[in-house]
Design a protein around this motif. Sequence first.
Motif, PDB file in Angstrom:
ATOM      1  N   UNK A  49       0.826  -1.206   0.000  1.00 39.66           N
ATOM      2  CA  UNK A  49       0.000   0.000   0.000  1.00 39.66           C
ATOM      3  C   UNK A  49       0.859   1.255   0.000  1.00 39.66           C
ATOM      4  N   UNK A  50       2.002   1.224   0.665  1.00 39.49           N
ATOM      5  CA  UNK A  50       2.925   2.361   0.636  1.00 39.49           C
ATOM      6  C   UNK A  50       3.420   2.592  -0.784  1.00 39.49           C
ATOM      7  N   UNK A  51       3.800   1.514  -1.447  1.00 42.97           N
ATOM      8  CA  UNK A  51       4.302   1.578  -2.821  1.00 42.97           C
ATOM      9  C   UNK A  51       3.239   2.116  -3.766  1.00 42.97           C
ATOM     10  N   UNK A  52       2.030   1.592  -3.675  1.00 39.73           N
ATOM     11  CA  UNK A  52       0.949   2.024  -4.572  1.00 39.73           C
ATOM     12  C   UNK A  52       0.604   3.486  -4.335  1.00 39.73           C
ATOM     13  N   UNK A  53       0.522   3.892  -3.065  1.00 39.58           N
ATOM     14  CA  UNK A  53       0.145   5.270  -2.754  1.00 39.58           C
ATOM     15  C   UNK A  53       1.130   6.268  -3.346  1.00 39.58           C
ATOM     16  N   UNK A  54       2.418   6.018  -3.166  1.00 42.71           N
ATOM     17  CA  UNK A  54       3.436   6.945  -3.681  1.00 42.71           C
ATOM     18  C   UNK A  54       3.522   6.856  -5.202  1.00 42.71           C
ATOM     19  N   UNK A  55       3.394   5.653  -5.753  1.00 40.82           N
ATOM     20  CA  UNK A  55       3.447   5.474  -7.200  1.00 40.82           C
ATOM     21  C   UNK A  55       2.325   6.248  -7.888  1.00 40.82           C
ATOM     22  N   UNK A  56       1.103   6.080  -7.415  1.00 43.37           N
ATOM     23  CA  UNK A  56      -0.028   6.785  -8.013  1.00 43.37           C
ATOM     24  C   UNK A  56       0.094   8.290  -7.803  1.00 43.37           C
ATOM     25  N   UNK A  57       0.539   8.670  -6.602  1.00 40.04           N
ATOM     26  CA  UNK A  57       0.736  10.095  -6.332  1.00 40.04           C
ATOM     27  C   UNK A  57       1.779  10.697  -7.263  1.00 40.04           C
ATOM     28  N   UNK A  58       2.862   9.957  -7.489  1.00 46.78           N
ATOM     29  CA  UNK A  58       3.916  10.445  -8.370  1.00 46.78           C
ATOM     30  C   UNK A  58       3.448  10.584  -9.801  1.00 46.78           C
ATOM     31  N   UNK A  59       2.671   9.623 -10.285  1.00 44.38           N
ATOM     32  CA  UNK A  59       2.160   9.686 -11.655  1.00 44.38           C
ATOM     33  C   UNK A  59       1.218  10.880 -11.821  1.00 44.38           C
ATOM     34  N   UNK A  60       0.371  11.121 -10.825  1.00 44.74           N
ATOM     35  CA  UNK A  60      -0.537  12.276 -10.877  1.00 44.74           C
ATOM     36  C   UNK A  60       0.235  13.590 -10.893  1.00 44.74           C
ATOM     37  N   UNK A  61       1.283  13.663 -10.095  1.00 45.83           N
ATOM     38  CA  UNK A  61       2.103  14.882 -10.070  1.00 45.83           C
ATOM     39  C   UNK A  61       2.767  15.106 -11.427  1.00 45.83           C
ATOM     40  N   UNK A  62       3.292  14.037 -12.035  1.00 46.74           N
ATOM     41  CA  UNK A  62       3.932  14.161 -13.346  1.00 46.74           C
ATOM     42  C   UNK A  62       2.942  14.622 -14.402  1.00 46.74           C
TER      43      UNK A  62
END
Length: 358
Positions: free
Chosen positions: A55-68
Motif C-alpha cells: 500500500x505504501x508503494x501504490x500510494x506513492x506510485x499513483x501520487x507520483x504519476x498524478x504529479x507528473x
Amino acid sequence: MVYGAAFCGGCAVCLLLTPLFRVIAAKTGFMDVPANNHKGHGKATPLLGGAAMFLSWVAVLLGGILVLWYVQKNQPSLLDGIDFGGLRQASREMIFLVGAALGAVLLGLIDDKYALGAGTKFAGQFIIALVAVLCGGIKVTLFINSPYVTCGISVFWIMLMMNSINFFDNMDGLAAGTIAIATAFFAVIAGLNNQFFVAAFSALCCGVCCGFWFYNAAPATIFMGDSGSHFIGFLAAVIAAKVTCFDAGYSLSRFPVLIPALILALPLFDTLMVVIIRTINKKPFWIGDHNHVSHRFTRMGLTRPQAVRVVHLTAFAISLTTLPIYWGDFKTAAVLVLQCFLLLAIVTVLQIAAEKKS
C-alpha cells in the motif's frame, strides 16, 4: 529531485503505515507463532508487513504519476530535457504490473494464513508472472530472437525471484535490506542510462524497503511474511528486466547483461545452494530448513544480526562491481565478473570448512 522524492516518499509512507498494520495483524490473528516457524523467533510476531509495503508503494506510485501528469500539463518547462520513456505507455503497462503485484501480495497473504501447497503456490506465481510478461511489458531476451523463448525466460525469471526472496527471508531485516541495496543500484544504473521513469520506480522500491526495514531489523516487531517476500521479489524481477544494462551502441562488451544477476547475486546464490543441499539430502526443495547462507554464518559463530550484516556487506560489495562492468571494456568487465564469482566461492569455502569443523 524526482529520485529523492520517490525514495523519501516511499520510506516515509511505509514508516507511517507499518505500525498500523502491526496493530491490524494482532487484532485479526495474522501472526507468526514460534511453534509454527523455523526462523528462530521467541514470540508471536505480526505478519502483515507485505500489505503495508504494497500500500505504501501504490500510494506513492499513483501520487507520483498524478504529479507528473499535472506538471506536464501546467508547467512542462520543469521537465525540459527529461524523457520519461513514454509516460502514457508506461502508465498502461503499470496498471497490469500493479495488478500483478497485488496478486503476488494476495497469494502470499493466503499462504501466510492457510499454508498453501507447493503446486497451488507455483500455479499462482505462474499466472502472476504471465500477466506481467504478456500485459506488463516485462521481457528478458538474453539475445534470443524468439517471442516464445523470451516469454518462457521472462516468466521463469519472475517466478525465480519471487521464490528466491521467499527462501531468503529467514532472518530479521535480511530480505528487506538486501532488496533495498539491489534497488538502489538499479536506480543508479537506470539513471546513468537516462531511464528516468525506471530509476524513479527503483528509488521508490528502495525507499519502501528502507521504511519497512526500520521495523523489521533485529529485533523485528513485524514480518513481511510470504506476502512481502512475493511482493519485493516480484518488484526486483520487474526492475531487473526493465533496466537496460546492455546497449549495443554504448556497451563495450556483453558482460553488462549479467548486471541484474550480480546485483541480485546473494538471493540467487542462496537459492541455488539450498536447492542443491535439499536435493542431496533427498528433501523437497520448497521445504524450509536451516541451510541458508545466513544460517551457515551463524553456525560459524556469528550472531543473527551479525550474519545479516555480513550478507548485506557482501551484497553491497558485489553490486559495486556492476558500475565499472556497465561502462568498462571487455577485459575490465571479465575480471570484475570473475571477482564476483570468487567472492561467492570464498563464502562457500569458509562455510563448508566451518560445517566440517563443527
